[in-house]
Design an enzyme around this catalytic site. Structure first.
Site, PDB file in Angstrom:
ATOM      1  N   ASP A  40      43.383  43.481  38.861  1.00  5.03           N
ATOM      2  CA  ASP A  40      43.611  42.417  37.882  1.00  5.03           C
ATOM      3  C   ASP A  40      42.281  41.720  37.604  1.00  5.03           C
ATOM      4  OD1 ASP A  40      43.086  40.844  40.068  1.00  5.03           O
ATOM      5  OD2 ASP A  40      44.977  39.742  40.010  1.00  5.03           O
TER       6      ASP A  40
ATOM      7  N   LYS B 239      48.047  48.309  36.459  1.00  3.73           N
ATOM      8  CA  LYS B 239      47.939  47.252  37.474  1.00  3.73           C
ATOM      9  C   LYS B 239      49.316  46.876  38.002  1.00  3.73           C
ATOM     10  CE  LYS B 239      48.310  43.089  36.680  1.00  3.73           C
ATOM     11  NZ  LYS B 239      48.277  41.795  36.009  1.00  3.73           N
TER      12      LYS B 239
END
Ligand code: SF4
Length: 115
Positions: free
Chosen positions: A43, A25
Site C-alpha cells: 500500500d 494489494k
C-alpha cells in the site's frame, strides 16, 4: 459475486481478482490475514517506507516493490513484515513530517531529516 462461490470468499487470487474493486494489494492482505497465506500487500505506506529504506528504487512500481520485498524477506515473515511496514509508515515514517528525530533506523534511510 460472492454468491457464485456459495457465499464464501475464495482463497484463490485468480478468482479474487475478478471481484469488482479488488486489486493486488487487497488480495495479498486478504490472503495473508484471512487464510494465513504468505503475501506482501504494497500500500502507500509500504511503498514509501520501502523507498526511503532503499528496499526499492524511487521509480519502482508497486508490483516491482512487492517482488523485491518477497526476495528480501523469508516467506514465513511476509505477513508480519507487511504489517510492520504499514504501521511504521502510518505512525512514524509518515508521508508528511516523518518522526526522524526518534527513528532507530535512520542510518538506513535516504530521506532522513537533518537533526
Ligand atoms: S529517518 Fe525519517 S524518513 Fe527515514 S525511515 Fe526514519 S522516520 Fe522515515
Amino acid at each position: 459475486m460472492v454468491d457464485k462461490y456459495n457465499c464464501k470468499v475464495p482463497c484463490d487470487e485468480h478468482k479474487l481478482i475478478s471481484f469488482p474493486g479488488v486489486g493486488r494489494k487487497t488480495i495479498n492482505v486478504f490472503l495473508s490475514e484471512f487464510y494465513n497465506i504468505p503475501a506482501i500487500g504494497v500500500d502507500t505506506h509500504v511503498e514509501r517506507v520501502s523507498k526511503r529504506l532503499r528496499l526499492a528504487k524511487n521509480n519502482d512500481s508497486v508490483l516491482v516493490i512487492e517482488k523485491k520485498l518477497m526476495k528480501k524477506f523469508p516467506r514465513d515473515e511476509w505477513g508480519r513484515r507487511h504489517l510492520q511496514m504499514v504501521l511504521f509508515g502510518r505512525y512514524h515514517c509518515k508521508a508528511v513530517k516523518p518522526e526522524c528525530e526518534n527513528c532507530k533506523i535512520r542510518n538506513l534511510c535516504v530521506k532522513k531529516k537533518k537533526i
